[in-house]
Structure formats: C-alpha cells, structure tokens
Scaffold this active site. Structure first.
Site, PDB file in Angstrom:
ATOM      1  N   THR A 151     -15.539  23.380 -16.487  1.00  0.00           N
ATOM      2  CA  THR A 151     -15.950  22.902 -15.169  1.00  0.00           C
ATOM      3  C   THR A 151     -16.745  23.969 -14.432  1.00  0.00           C
ATOM      4  O   THR A 151     -16.552  25.166 -14.651  1.00  0.00           O
ATOM      5  CB  THR A 151     -14.745  22.551 -14.276  1.00  0.00           C
ATOM      6  OG1 THR A 151     -14.056  23.760 -13.918  1.00  0.00           O
ATOM      7  CG2 THR A 151     -13.791  21.596 -14.971  1.00  0.00           C
ATOM      8  N   ASP A 152     -17.628  23.535 -13.566  1.00  0.00           N
ATOM      9  CA  ASP A 152     -18.147  24.437 -12.545  1.00  0.00           C
ATOM     10  C   ASP A 152     -16.963  24.779 -11.636  1.00  0.00           C
ATOM     11  O   ASP A 152     -15.874  24.198 -11.763  1.00  0.00           O
ATOM     12  CB  ASP A 152     -19.274  23.758 -11.761  1.00  0.00           C
ATOM     13  CG  ASP A 152     -20.257  24.759 -11.150  1.00  0.00           C
ATOM     14  OD1 ASP A 152     -19.905  25.953 -11.047  1.00  0.00           O
ATOM     15  OD2 ASP A 152     -21.364  24.347 -10.771  1.00  0.00           O
ATOM     16  N   ASP A 153     -17.145  25.717 -10.753  1.00  0.00           N
ATOM     17  CA  ASP A 153     -16.047  26.171  -9.892  1.00  0.00           C
ATOM     18  C   ASP A 153     -15.356  24.983  -9.224  1.00  0.00           C
ATOM     19  O   ASP A 153     -15.966  24.242  -8.457  1.00  0.00           O
ATOM     20  CB  ASP A 153     -16.607  27.134  -8.842  1.00  0.00           C
ATOM     21  CG  ASP A 153     -15.542  27.672  -7.909  1.00  0.00           C
ATOM     22  OD1 ASP A 153     -14.349  27.477  -8.181  1.00  0.00           O
ATOM     23  OD2 ASP A 153     -15.925  28.288  -6.894  1.00  0.00           O
ATOM     24  N   LEU A 154     -14.082  24.802  -9.524  1.00  0.00           N
ATOM     25  CA  LEU A 154     -13.350  23.673  -8.944  1.00  0.00           C
ATOM     26  C   LEU A 154     -13.059  23.860  -7.470  1.00  0.00           C
ATOM     27  O   LEU A 154     -12.607  22.931  -6.797  1.00  0.00           O
ATOM     28  CB  LEU A 154     -12.036  23.454  -9.701  1.00  0.00           C
ATOM     29  CG  LEU A 154     -12.124  22.639 -10.991  1.00  0.00           C
ATOM     30  CD1 LEU A 154     -10.740  22.454 -11.582  1.00  0.00           C
ATOM     31  CD2 LEU A 154     -12.781  21.283 -10.771  1.00  0.00           C
TER      32      LEU A 154
END
Length: 562
Positions: free
Chosen positions: A303-306
């Site tokens: 994921t990109d930064d959650l």
C-alpha cells in the site's frame, strides 16, 4: 529366564518412552534451499503475531531511529522500514542507522532481515538526500526517449542505494501525465504514452535489479488523471475500465510480463468501474481480479502510506483501512509514522486473525509471499550488505560515473521548444544585456557562467514590482519558469520590446500560456546538471535533441474518453 527377558523388554520399552529425542535445528533465514520451500517452512513455524508483523512496514521521525521503531523490530520482527526525507539529511548517519536496524532484525527468532525501502525516483522525488546524486528524473528520460537512459538511471540510483543498505525502491512511477493540472505527478511521469512508459519503466526496473534493489512500480492503477493529492483527499477519476485497460494499465501489463517484483497501490477512486467508490488500494476487484488474475502479476503488493486521508477517511479508521487493504490482496501495509506497540491498528488486526479464519489465512499467505521475496533478493552473493560499509559511503557518494551519466542525460533530454531557427544559438553578443530572472540558485550559477555580465533578479511568486525596472535595462530576459506563480510573474513582461526567453524547469506544461515568448528551452528537474544543459542548449553547445513527452497547445483531457 523367560521372566527375565520380559523384564528387560519392559525396561527397554520404558526407556524408549522417556528418552529425550533431540530437537531438529531451528529454522533460519540463512538455511539453504529453494526460496519457496524455505519460506513455506518458516511461515508454518511462525506464530500469528510473527506472521502479522511481517506485513508491517513502518517509518519513524528524525535522523536517529526512535526507541519505538527499535521495539517493533526487536519485539515483533516487523517486515520492513520506510525511509523518508526527514531521516536522510546526514548520509553517513543514515547508513549507520540502517545497519543498526538490520542488526536488531537479524537477532530475532528466524534471523529475518528487513526490507529497507525509500522513494528515490530521481528528479523531483529524492527522499535520500545528503550526498546522493541529484538526477534529471523520469520526464527527462521520457524526453530522451531512450530505454538505455532509463536503465542507467535505475542502475546508478540503485548503486547509491545499495551502498547505504537500502534494498527496496518505490520506483519507477509509471503514472501517465494525463491531467496537466496534476502537480503531484508532473515531471515524475515519463509522459503520456502508455507503451513508452511501460518500456522505460521496465528498463529502469532492470537497472535497479543489477544492484540488488527491489523495484516497486507505482501508483497502481494510475495517479496521473487527477489534480488532487491522495495525502489529503480521495481523488475520484472518471475513467471506465475499458479506458484504463488501454491507457493507465498498459505499463503494468508490460511490467508483469517482465516479472516486476513489487507494485504499490494508490488511494484512488474509480467510480465508473466495478470497484465503485472504494479506493483501488482497498479494492479486491482492482488487486485480485484485475492485477493478479487478469494481468497475471505475481509479485509483492504494497500500500501507499495508509495514514493518508485518501485511505483512512474512506475506511473510517486506520485499523479498518489496514484490514481492508490486507483482505483486498496487499501483502504489506505501510505506515509513515510508528504507532505504539499496542496501538489499535495492531490489536485490531491480531484479534481479527484469532476470530476470522479467512483473514488469518490471508495474513499468513502475505507473510509467506514476503519471505519468498526476501529469500530471493536479500541473501546470496549479490545481496546488498545488511550492515553498510561506512568507507564506501564516504568514498562512493555521489557516484562519479553516475554524475557523468546524469549530465549526459540532462543534455540529451534538453528540449528547444521555440526559437531554434530565430533565437538560438543565443551567444553573448547576440543576447546583449542579459537579465536572469529566477528562483533557483543553480539557475543563476549556470546562467552567470553562460552570460558572465548578466544581471540576476530573484523574483517572488506573489509580487515582483522591481522586475520591470530591471527588464527595461536589458536586451534579453531569460526567465526561469517552474510553476503557476512564476507564470503570473512572467505575464508582466508580455508586450515589452525585448527578447523574452523562457527557461522551463520541471513540467513544461506552463509553456502553453507563454507561447508569445520569443524562445523557450525545457529541462525537467532542478538538478544543477539540468540548468547546465539548458544554458548549453541556448548557446548551441549541445544539440538539444530532446522531445516534449506530451503535446503542448492540445487539451489532454479532451482525448481521454468519449
């Protein structure tokens, strides 16, 4: 006699029952064997806590690793850490930090090293600063159009990262520059051609791989058709799946065939697809149905930064976003800050593993996939050293061969947009009195070398009342343009009977509104090499054969969909 034999047999039987059978040696990441088999064996021996920890990639604030991030590594043996720009001011200290983190990870039960990741795309995005190379970036590669430029960019960026012990790079960005208002993507893109983006992205991936660095293409399925930033909101992109398949997804289709090791999912909503309003990063349709099954991608998914609002606002909380991300098919959940050891994001996921068999199976599958990738890339003769050699850090950064290559790339990609026959070459005599107007010190440094008698004027984007005064005393005004604020200032020069030359930096999209200028040169980063290349193009010292990687004076949005 018979009774004695029976007694002896009984005693032997009892001894066989109570004898202590030596345990087999503990499993270790360093054991031999095929990555898949060893990953499966280690994953089977892991507790739920250990499996879940492998899916966590955490950042920390500051140059020194916090006690909390060390606790996550020592007590939980998390799978990875993410290095941000705020960690990297001192390159030598960063190398020491990476070594310290890895030493703590290697001292855990299975001796599993960390994935140490960063964003070193080149050009605009360079999280590892300090003494690393500044580079022309993706749009310069797109302007040169040469896959070998992408390969060598990946090679030299990877070489520098490997010296620092960084084994994973969140690059290349293969987002298309579909929306011209996108300041988040802009020069981070190779351009608007999806096939070229895929080819150049694949070459960049191979360059990183030669240095042992795990490439991660982003931001799946594509962040280029929005002017919004998923750090703050959830962007909605009104593109059908049919359009995405023939445009944004082409780079991923090509990279999947090239065995791309990792993909980063973006917090982006595509309401005209089956995912509806669900962000792609949390959508099983986008990840499982399209990326894995239809495209056939088999590598890691991150994921990109959650902690971005684009994910948490939709899910309702960070904990729910993390669970939904894993269930959708992501293997690694990335958090830019370090939560407490018993933060809800951990306790919520661990409780779900205890109560929900399908979630437990998904987490354990993700852990095994992470282990397989680590075993493939982080051991053997070609692996990046876990503990960086500080002497190599001191002597090898910036890489001298890389510096020469990046200067060549800047020169090859420099683009004369207007005035090739009428203005350029613009030597000192032809230019007369020169005024350099800009906002970058390296622009003035290179400009003064090209035109030693030039006057320098540092303008501000909000007000430049003195600019006209200096402009009246000049014959030629070379104006450095990189953003909307600069364009507003540039307009104040329109109508003056002077030679107006625009020196475009980063995205050349603003040249659309400066077609009245007499000449224009485009470079694609604010690295010193790019400014040198731009002025060399003006003086006619280089051919400036670069081509704009997207058309000017043509609305891109008009061709996106019927």
């Amino acid at each position: 006699m018979k009774a004695v034999k029976v007694l002896i047999s009984s005693i032997l039987a009892v001894l066989l029952l109570i004898v202590i059978i030596p345990k087999t040696a503990a499993l270790s990441f360093n054991d031999g064997g095929h990555p898949k088999a060893l990953a499966r064996a280690i994953a089977m021996e892991m507790s739920d806590e250990q499996a879940l920890a492998q899916t966590f990639m955490l950042g920390w604030v500051g140059a020194e690793p916090s006690p909390l991030i060390l606790n996550w590594i020592k007590d939980r043996n998390i799978g990875g850490v993410k290095i941000f720009g705020w960690n990297t001011g001192d390159t030598r200290r960063l190398a020491e930090t990476v070594g310290n983190l890895q030493e703590n990870a290697l001292d855990t039960r299975f001796n599993i090293p960390l994935l140490v990741a960063t964003d070193q795309e080149g050009g605009l995005v360079r999280h590892v600063k300090g003494t690393t190379s500044e580079t022309p970036g993706n749009m310069a590669i797109g302007a040169s159009g040469r896959p070998m430029d992408a390969y060598w960019s990946g090679f030299y960026i990877g070489k520098e990262l490997s010296i620092l012990g960084i084994n994973m790079n969140f690059a290349p960005a293969v987002d298309l520059y579909t929306n011209r208002d996108s300041t988040l993507i802009g020069p981070r893109s190779f351009g608007t051609d999806p096939v070229q983006a895929g080819i150049l992205g694949a070459a960049f991936v191979r360059g990183l791989a030669t240095q042992g660095v795990i490439a991660t293409a982003k931001h799946y399925p594509g962040h280029g058709d929005t002017d919004l930033d998923s750090h703050g909101v959830l962007p909605r992109i009104d593109a059908s799946f049919e359009l995405l398949w023939e445009r944004e997804l082409i780079p991923y289709r090509l990279l999947a065939k090239e065995k791309l090791p990792a993909v980063m999912t973006g917090h982006l909503s595509f309401p005209k697809t089956q995912a509806g309003d669900t962000p792609a990063s949390l959508s099983s349709w986008f990840i499982r149905d399209i990326l894995k099954e239809k495209i056939g991608y088999q590598g890691l998914i991150i994921t990109d930064d959650l902690m971005m609002n684009g994910a948490t606002n939709f899910a309702g909380s960070l904990s729910r976003a993390a669970k939904q991300a894993l269930m959708a098919g992501n293997d690694i959940i990335m958090l830019s800050k370090t939560p407490s050891l018993n933060d809800q994001v951990w306790t919520y996921l661990l409780a779900a593993m205890k109560d929900e068999a399908d979630f437990r199976a998904r987490v354990r599958d993700a852990a095994q996939r992470i282990l397989e990738t680590k075993l493939e890339y982080l051991r053997g003769d070609k692996k990046i050293a876990y503990i960086p050699d500080l002497k190599k850090v001191d002597e090898g950064l910036p890489d001298p061969e890389g510096a020469a290559f990046f200067l060549d790339l800047a020169a090859r990609s420099a683009t004369i947009v207007k005035g090739r026959e009428t203005i350029f070459p613009l030597d000192d005599k032809k230019a007369g009195k020169v005024l350099l107007a800009g906002q970058y010190q390296d622009f003035f440094n290179a400009g003064k070398k090209a035109y030693p008698n030039a006057v320098s004027y540092w303008y501000s984007s909000w007000s430049s009342p003195d600019l006209l005064y200096y402009a009246r005393n000049a014959d030629t005004i070379i104006f450095c343009l990189s953003d909307q604020g600069g364009l507003n200032v540039l307009r104040s020069l329109k109508g003056m009977e002077k030679k107006i030359v625009v020196f475009s930096v980063l995205s050349p999209v603003y040249l659309d509104e400066a077609s009245w200028a007499d000449g224009a040169v485009a470079v694609y980063s604010y690295a010193p090499e790019s400014f040198i290349a731009g002025f060399s193009a003006m003086l006619g010292r280089i051919g400036a054969a670069g081509q704009l990687p997207f058309p000017l004076n043509e609305p891109l949005k008009a061709v996106t969909e019927n």
